[in-house]
Design a protein around this motif. Structure first.
Motif, PDB file in Angstrom:
ATOM      1  N   GLU A   7      34.419 -26.454 141.108  1.00 16.29           N
ATOM      2  CA  GLU A   7      35.769 -25.907 141.215  1.00 16.29           C
ATOM      3  C   GLU A   7      36.752 -26.905 140.603  1.00 16.29           C
ATOM      4  O   GLU A   7      36.741 -28.092 140.944  1.00 16.29           O
ATOM      5  N   LEU A   8      37.580 -26.408 139.707  1.00 19.23           N
ATOM      6  CA  LEU A   8      38.536 -27.254 139.014  1.00 19.23           C
ATOM      7  C   LEU A   8      39.953 -27.075 139.558  1.00 19.23           C
ATOM      8  O   LEU A   8      40.347 -25.967 139.949  1.00 19.23           O
ATOM      9  N   LEU A   9      40.672 -28.176 139.565  1.00 20.98           N
ATOM     10  CA  LEU A   9      42.060 -28.207 140.043  1.00 20.98           C
ATOM     11  C   LEU A   9      42.947 -28.709 138.908  1.00 20.98           C
ATOM     12  O   LEU A   9      42.692 -29.779 138.350  1.00 20.98           O
ATOM     13  N   ALA A  10      43.959 -27.934 138.559  1.00 20.34           N
ATOM     14  CA  ALA A  10      44.894 -28.344 137.511  1.00 20.34           C
ATOM     15  C   ALA A  10      46.009 -29.174 138.133  1.00 20.34           C
ATOM     16  O   ALA A  10      46.867 -28.642 138.839  1.00 20.34           O
ATOM     17  N   GLY A  46      42.280 -24.731 142.104  1.00 15.18           N
ATOM     18  CA  GLY A  46      43.195 -25.664 142.738  1.00 15.18           C
ATOM     19  C   GLY A  46      44.368 -25.965 141.833  1.00 15.18           C
ATOM     20  O   GLY A  46      44.323 -25.726 140.622  1.00 15.18           O
ATOM     21  N   ILE A  47      45.423 -26.508 142.445  1.00 23.74           N
ATOM     22  CA  ILE A  47      46.637 -26.824 141.710  1.00 23.74           C
ATOM     23  C   ILE A  47      47.287 -28.062 142.307  1.00 23.74           C
ATOM     24  O   ILE A  47      47.159 -28.333 143.500  1.00 23.74           O
ATOM     25  N   GLY A  48      47.969 -28.806 141.461  1.00 21.08           N
ATOM     26  CA  GLY A  48      48.743 -29.940 141.933  1.00 21.08           C
ATOM     27  C   GLY A  48      50.234 -29.635 141.848  1.00 21.08           C
ATOM     28  O   GLY A  48      50.678 -28.929 140.937  1.00 21.08           O
ATOM     29  N   LEU A  49      50.983 -30.171 142.786  1.00 18.74           N
ATOM     30  CA  LEU A  49      52.435 -29.994 142.800  1.00 18.74           C
ATOM     31  C   LEU A  49      53.095 -31.348 142.955  1.00 18.74           C
ATOM     32  O   LEU A  49      52.746 -32.116 143.849  1.00 18.74           O
ATOM     33  N   VAL A  50      54.053 -31.645 142.085  1.00 19.88           N
ATOM     34  CA  VAL A  50      54.777 -32.908 142.175  1.00 19.88           C
ATOM     35  C   VAL A  50      56.061 -32.681 142.970  1.00 19.88           C
ATOM     36  O   VAL A  50      56.637 -31.591 142.939  1.00 19.88           O
ATOM     37  N   HIS A  51      56.489 -33.687 143.686  1.00 18.66           N
ATOM     38  CA  HIS A  51      57.568 -33.544 144.664  1.00 18.66           C
ATOM     39  C   HIS A  51      58.819 -32.873 144.108  1.00 18.66           C
ATOM     40  O   HIS A  51      59.307 -31.889 144.667  1.00 18.66           O
ATOM     41  N   LEU A 256      42.029 -32.107 137.006  1.00 16.89           N
ATOM     42  CA  LEU A 256      42.248 -32.379 135.587  1.00 16.89           C
ATOM     43  C   LEU A 256      43.710 -32.769 135.428  1.00 16.89           C
ATOM     44  O   LEU A 256      44.601 -31.970 135.733  1.00 16.89           O
ATOM     45  N   GLU A 257      43.954 -34.003 134.993  1.00 16.60           N
ATOM     46  CA  GLU A 257      45.331 -34.453 134.802  1.00 16.60           C
ATOM     47  C   GLU A 257      45.518 -34.878 133.346  1.00 16.60           C
ATOM     48  O   GLU A 257      45.091 -35.951 132.937  1.00 16.60           O
ATOM     49  N   VAL A 258      46.167 -34.017 132.586  1.00 10.86           N
ATOM     50  CA  VAL A 258      46.452 -34.280 131.176  1.00 10.86           C
ATOM     51  C   VAL A 258      47.959 -34.434 131.014  1.00 10.86           C
ATOM     52  O   VAL A 258      48.727 -33.553 131.408  1.00 10.86           O
ATOM     53  N   LEU A 259      48.367 -35.572 130.462  1.00 11.97           N
ATOM     54  CA  LEU A 259      49.770 -35.811 130.153  1.00 11.97           C
ATOM     55  C   LEU A 259      49.840 -36.114 128.666  1.00 11.97           C
ATOM     56  O   LEU A 259      49.720 -37.256 128.242  1.00 11.97           O
ATOM     57  N   SER A 260      50.011 -35.081 127.882  1.00  8.26           N
ATOM     58  CA  SER A 260      49.900 -35.179 126.430  1.00  8.26           C
ATOM     59  C   SER A 260      51.146 -34.641 125.763  1.00  8.26           C
ATOM     60  O   SER A 260      51.595 -33.524 126.063  1.00  8.26           O
ATOM     61  N   ASP A 261      51.702 -35.409 124.820  1.00 10.41           N
ATOM     62  CA  ASP A 261      52.918 -34.971 124.139  1.00 10.41           C
ATOM     63  C   ASP A 261      52.673 -33.819 123.165  1.00 10.41           C
ATOM     64  O   ASP A 261      53.630 -33.261 122.614  1.00 10.41           O
ATOM     65  N   THR A 262      51.411 -33.446 122.971  1.00  7.61           N
ATOM     66  CA  THR A 262      51.114 -32.256 122.162  1.00  7.61           C
ATOM     67  C   THR A 262      50.668 -31.084 123.037  1.00  7.61           C
ATOM     68  O   THR A 262      51.162 -29.964 122.871  1.00  7.61           O
ATOM     69  N   HIS A 263      49.764 -31.347 123.978  1.00 10.29           N
ATOM     70  CA  HIS A 263      49.284 -30.277 124.863  1.00 10.29           C
ATOM     71  C   HIS A 263      50.425 -29.633 125.640  1.00 10.29           C
ATOM     72  O   HIS A 263      50.457 -28.405 125.807  1.00 10.29           O
TER      73      HIS A 263
END
Length: 285
Positions: A7-10, A46-51, A256-263
């Motif tokens: 199971e993947l969490l974005a 799954g999902i992540g939420l930032v404050h 999965l945590e991607v911080l990409s200036d293109t994606h």
């Protein structure tokens, strides 16, 4: 390995759009409903939420509506972030405690799996006794709302080794207190994936996958918020990391945590679909 049980969490930034940590805004240009629909349709569980982004959504639609949207889209794992200064004093602690309270309230309302917390970013040394004391308190508070507390190892912080991280979580020894292992932070920090076996399974609470190019840009903080790429598009040995984590006994969802200036500039559905497909393809290699 078969992928049907994975199971993947974005994590938040993976499908948040053209924003980044500590940027002009941390509020996604896409609505909560659209993001959850894109995540669910892509296959994420799954999902992540930032404050900051989360509180903006709370103000707009409230927790009951958020909970209903999560359930509608098959999102069953929620991770909240990002608490810093949780062991400091003075004004830094006052601001931290406000975020803490809101994250705890959100964890209860949304049935969150974990609250992600940061080490001392930019700090050279860790006051282990103090961090153990405060980590214990925070873990106990999170236990009251049914959430884990996960401390992230970071190379540009005072918790940059497995040994230091274990000193904190083992010292606290809370059933819901553990570590978040992000492949980027371990790889860029020079931590051998084989050393993951040093961590007792009960302390591995969250995992994050991503990839990056061979050489980091400087300062390292800029590399982590702009140059992470989708799994398989960089040079990390992601299957080796996955196998090491599995060998250590981890059985939870894979973030999965991607911080990409293109994606981050892709259309929402394409962001979500590419993110899921490239990540799930790393399993079974």
């Amino acid at each position: 390995m078969k992928t049907q049980n994975i199971e993947l969490l974005a994590a938040y930034w993976t499908i948040a759009g053209d924003i980044y940590p500590m940027g002009p805004t941390e509020v996604s240009p896409y609505s909560f409903e659209d993001r959850m629909e894109a995540a669910g349709n892509a296959g994420f569980k799954g999902i992540g939420l930032v404050h900051n982004g989360m509180m903006d959504t709370v103000d707009k639609i409230g927790y009951p509506a958020m909970k209903a949207i999560l359930e509608k889209n098959g999102i069953k794992h929620v991770e909240l972030e990002f608490l810093v200064d949780w062991y400091h004093t003075g004004e830094r602690r006052r601001q931290s405690d406000k975020v803490r309270q809101e994250l705890l309230e959100a964890a209860k309302a949304l049935g969150a799996r974990s609250i992600k917390i940061g080490p001392g970013i930019g700090e050279d040394t860790a006051d282990i006794d103090l961090m153990v004391k405060e980590f214990t308190l925070l873990s106990q508070q999170a236990a009251e709302v049914g959430a884990n507390v996960v401390l992230e190892i970071m190379p540009f912080s005072n918790v940059r080794t497995i040994e230091t991280a274990l000193a904190v979580v083992e010292g606290a020894n809370q059933p819901n207190g553990g570590l978040l292992l992000d492949i980027w932070h371990l790889q860029r920090g020079g931590i051998d994936f084989n050393d993951i076996t040093k961590i007792p399974a009960r302390f591995i609470k969250s995992i994050e996958l991503n990839d990056a190019h061979k050489y980091a840009i400087e300062p390292l903080w800029m590399d982590t918020i702009h140059k992470r790429v989708l799994p398989g598009d960089g040079t990390f040995d992601i299957p080796a990391f996955i196998k090491a984590v599995q060998a250590a006994g981890y059985e939870g969802p894979w973030g999965l945590e991607v911080l990409s200036d293109t994606h981050r500039k892709l259309p929402l559905e394409l962001m979500a679909n590419r993110a899921y497909e490239t990540t799930i393809s790393q399993f079974g290699k």
